[in-house]
Motif scaffolding. Structure first.
Motif, mmCIF file in Angstrom:
data_model
loop_
_atom_site.group_PDB
_atom_site.id
_atom_site.type_symbol
_atom_site.label_atom_id
_atom_site.label_comp_id
_atom_site.label_asym_id
_atom_site.label_seq_id
_atom_site.Cartn_x
_atom_site.Cartn_y
_atom_site.Cartn_z
ATOM 1 N N ALA A 185 19.625 3.431 52.481
ATOM 2 C CA ALA A 185 20.013 5.369 51.668
ATOM 3 C C ALA A 185 18.893 5.531 50.234
ATOM 4 C CB ALA A 185 21.086 6.363 52.045
ATOM 5 N N VAL A 186 20.035 4.422 49.203
ATOM 6 C CA VAL A 186 19.366 4.921 47.738
ATOM 7 C C VAL A 186 18.072 4.588 47.327
ATOM 8 C CG1 VAL A 186 19.886 3.733 45.432
ATOM 9 C CG2 VAL A 186 22.170 4.476 47.166
ATOM 10 N N ARG A 242 24.884 2.155 53.181
ATOM 11 C CA ARG A 242 24.254 3.406 51.137
ATOM 12 C C ARG A 242 23.167 2.309 50.448
ATOM 13 N NH1 ARG A 242 26.658 7.284 49.333
ATOM 14 N NH2 ARG A 242 26.425 6.155 47.365
ATOM 15 N N ASP A 301 15.803 4.345 49.578
ATOM 16 C CA ASP A 301 14.746 4.863 50.202
ATOM 17 C C ASP A 301 14.709 6.207 49.418
ATOM 18 O OD1 ASP A 301 14.627 3.649 52.327
ATOM 19 O OD2 ASP A 301 15.702 4.676 54.111
ATOM 20 N N ALA A 302 16.092 6.609 48.408
ATOM 21 C CA ALA A 302 15.924 8.265 48.053
ATOM 22 C C ALA A 302 14.844 8.116 46.459
ATOM 23 C CB ALA A 302 17.642 8.505 47.558
ATOM 24 N N PRO A 346 22.127 10.722 46.969
ATOM 25 C CA PRO A 346 20.532 10.078 46.569
ATOM 26 C C PRO A 346 19.670 11.393 46.351
ATOM 27 C CG PRO A 346 21.385 9.733 49.508
ATOM 28 C CD PRO A 346 22.316 10.581 48.125
ATOM 29 N N ASP A 347 20.253 12.724 46.436
ATOM 30 C CA ASP A 347 19.588 13.865 45.663
ATOM 31 C C ASP A 347 19.637 14.039 44.239
ATOM 32 O OD1 ASP A 347 22.227 14.469 46.318
ATOM 33 O OD2 ASP A 347 21.920 16.861 46.157
ATOM 34 N N ARG A 348 20.892 13.446 43.995
ATOM 35 C CA ARG A 348 21.153 13.397 42.011
ATOM 36 C C ARG A 348 20.062 11.682 41.756
ATOM 37 N NH1 ARG A 348 27.817 14.246 41.188
ATOM 38 N NH2 ARG A 348 27.526 12.085 42.874
ATOM 39 N N ILE A 349 19.476 11.318 42.826
ATOM 40 C CA ILE A 349 19.617 10.196 42.045
ATOM 41 C C ILE A 349 17.881 10.230 41.006
ATOM 42 C CG2 ILE A 349 18.016 7.719 42.630
ATOM 43 C CD1 ILE A 349 19.565 7.784 44.538
ATOM 44 N N LYS A 350 17.200 10.750 41.229
ATOM 45 C CA LYS A 350 16.064 11.438 39.768
ATOM 46 C C LYS A 350 16.422 11.948 38.829
ATOM 47 C CE LYS A 350 11.900 11.544 39.510
ATOM 48 N NZ LYS A 350 11.710 10.863 37.879
ATOM 49 N N ASP A 376 11.571 7.655 47.508
ATOM 50 C CA ASP A 376 10.926 9.031 47.896
ATOM 51 C C ASP A 376 10.645 9.791 46.060
ATOM 52 O OD1 ASP A 376 11.180 8.815 50.653
ATOM 53 O OD2 ASP A 376 12.976 9.898 50.696
ATOM 54 N N THR A 377 11.532 9.561 45.585
ATOM 55 C CA THR A 377 11.096 10.228 44.207
ATOM 56 C C THR A 377 10.451 9.956 42.867
ATOM 57 O OG1 THR A 377 13.732 9.231 43.698
ATOM 58 C CG2 THR A 377 13.705 11.236 44.616
#
Length: 190
Positions: A15-16, A12, A18-19, A105-109, A22-23
């Motif tokens: 993955a975090v 995890r 990387d996310a 991951p899609d909610r991190i930013k 990416d943002t």
């Protein structure tokens, strides 16, 4: 920007990281164990802390209070489910965002942006409150000093303030500082 991610699960954490990368362009550090959390976070001096934990404990929140020292950086906490009354405790500990249902991951930013914005707003309010309290304390001291001058010299309030202001200008000091010195000296003599 420097981000610290507190995540015990290695996969995890990857993955975090990387996310996040990416943002946003930033340095990301992972803390895999929440013991001595305050010290570990402080060692990286991050701009924001993201904590992903299934069930936060009161001990962890106490560590977080130390780590946010107090409230010197935004903290977003992602939990897997409702944790009783810990949401309120987390906010009191300095958490800027408390997200239930874990870290996706899609909610991190958006969560990071929200945590940073909320942190800045709260910090501004705290700074304004501190400034208001300081101004009120200075006003009280000036009023006490004016009262002392009015009594000692038999002058009115405007003349007492004018004397304080003239003394401050002559000495290159602020009026509240001159008033404080007068009140302190009066206390020693009285």
């Amino acid at each position: 920007m420097t981000v610290v991610v507190v995540e015990e699960d290695r996969d995890r954490a990857i993955a975090v990281v990387d996310a996040i990368k990416d943002t946003a362009e930033c340095d990301v550090y992972v803390i895999g164990n929440s013991s001595a959390l305050a010290r570990k976070i402080a060692a990286h001096d991050p701009d924001i802390v993201l904590i992903d934990i299934d069930n936060p404990t009161r001990d962890m929140l106490e560590e977080l209070t130390l780590a946010s020292g107090p409230l010197e950086r935004p903290v977003a906490m992602f939990v897997s489910g409702p944790a009783g009354g810990l949401a309120q405790t987390a906010i009191e500990a300095g958490v800027s965002a408390y997200v239930v249902d874990g870290l996706a991951p899609d909610r991190i930013k958006p969560v990071m942006d929200t945590a940073i914005a909320r942190f800045r707003m709260v910090r501004q309010i705290r700074n304004e409150l501190a400034e208001t309290r300081r101004a009120l304390e200075e006003r009280k001291v000036i009023d006490r000093a004016k009262g002392l001058l009015m009594k000692a010299k038999g002058i009115d309030e405007d003349a007492a303030y004018a004397l304080l202001r003239k003394t401050a200008m002559d000495q290159g000091r602020r009026v509240p500082d001159v008033a404080e010195a007068l009140v302190t000296a009066s206390g020693l003599l009285g």
